[in-house]
Design an enzyme around this catalytic site. Sequence first.
Site, PDB file in Angstrom:
ATOM      1  N   GLY A  49     -22.384 -45.218  40.910  1.00 39.17           N
ATOM      2  CA  GLY A  49     -21.646 -45.905  39.856  1.00 39.17           C
ATOM      3  C   GLY A  49     -21.257 -45.004  38.702  1.00 39.17           C
ATOM      4  O   GLY A  49     -20.449 -45.374  37.861  1.00 39.17           O
ATOM      5  N   LYS A  50     -21.869 -43.805  38.651  1.00 41.15           N
ATOM      6  CA  LYS A  50     -21.598 -42.824  37.589  1.00 41.15           C
ATOM      7  C   LYS A  50     -21.627 -43.479  36.209  1.00 41.15           C
ATOM      8  O   LYS A  50     -20.704 -43.351  35.408  1.00 41.15           O
ATOM      9  CB  LYS A  50     -20.279 -42.095  37.842  1.00 41.15           C
ATOM     10  CG  LYS A  50     -20.304 -41.283  39.140  1.00 41.15           C
ATOM     11  CD  LYS A  50     -19.024 -40.486  39.339  1.00 41.15           C
ATOM     12  CE  LYS A  50     -19.107 -39.669  40.627  1.00 41.15           C
ATOM     13  NZ  LYS A  50     -19.056 -40.534  41.848  1.00 41.15           N
ATOM     14  N   ARG A  51     -22.733 -44.143  35.936  1.00 41.63           N
ATOM     15  CA  ARG A  51     -22.913 -44.807  34.646  1.00 41.63           C
ATOM     16  C   ARG A  51     -23.343 -43.797  33.591  1.00 41.63           C
ATOM     17  O   ARG A  51     -23.873 -42.739  33.892  1.00 41.63           O
ATOM     18  CB  ARG A  51     -23.961 -45.907  34.762  1.00 41.63           C
ATOM     19  CG  ARG A  51     -23.672 -46.957  35.821  1.00 41.63           C
ATOM     20  CD  ARG A  51     -22.309 -47.582  35.655  1.00 41.63           C
ATOM     21  NE  ARG A  51     -22.149 -48.706  36.567  1.00 41.63           N
ATOM     22  CZ  ARG A  51     -20.981 -49.180  36.970  1.00 41.63           C
ATOM     23  NH1 ARG A  51     -19.866 -48.628  36.551  1.00 41.63           N
ATOM     24  NH2 ARG A  51     -20.922 -50.215  37.786  1.00 41.63           N
TER      25      ARG A  51
END
Length: 277
Positions: A95-97
């Site tokens: 999700g590359k949060r």
Amino acid sequence: MPTFAARLHQKIVEHSPLCVGIDPSAALLKSCNLPDTPDGAFEFGKRVLEAADYRISLLKPQSAFFERFGSAGLKAVEELTTLARRREVLVLLDGKRGDIDTTGAAYAEGYFSTTTTLRVDAVTTHVYLGLAALDPFLDIAVRAEGGVFVVVRSSNPEGRELQTARMANGETVAQNLCREITLRNRKQGEGLQYIGAVVGATCDDAAATVEALPQSFILAPGVGAQGATIQDVLKRMPSARGRVLPNVSRAILANGGEVSDIRTTIRSLQDQSRELL
């Protein structure tokens, strides 16, 4: 519960270091004769798990390809994650949060809290706001025995200029991240720890980057559709044996999209990836 690092190490020993990506784009679903719907996206992920007989070290659903359907897509990735973890497959949500203090903590709670419906084993993150801003996220992950993979050197060429830019102390941005990640991992003890790193298999500086991350698992995207091979990972990351996870997503359909086709491809890739042990 064992730590994330211990769980992942055990899966690598059992099944190989191969990380299997689930990227149900419209084009990919069409190639598998599946509808471009949340049900189609879930069915694709289920098909891959069945093809692998649930014997993989890490499943990596790309959150964006589920989120594009809205709440129904989120429900689909929840169901896929639940199915995988019920069969003892570790799930890394791509999700590359990344955000500051309370917002970053809220993201982490969405993946690691005891009440979330999307409980995963690890999450990918980005740190454009600074690694220190990610500390609340990291704190929640480590308390939940979860893992975090920080993007350090991405496989896309557009990332190179920013990631290799020099800071005032002479370090590149990537080198600074390596040092800061390693400092945090060392506080947890010896050996591999919960903060991993994303280092592209296509990066020509991968060897030095990985060497500066001695206590991190390395997720190596770029294998397959982006042109790198597992042999490239072996050549470019020689110090990462036993802890580097080559990620293959679209290329798992190299022999076709039926369960038997995907099984053939995954078994071949697992055999190749064992050379990285």
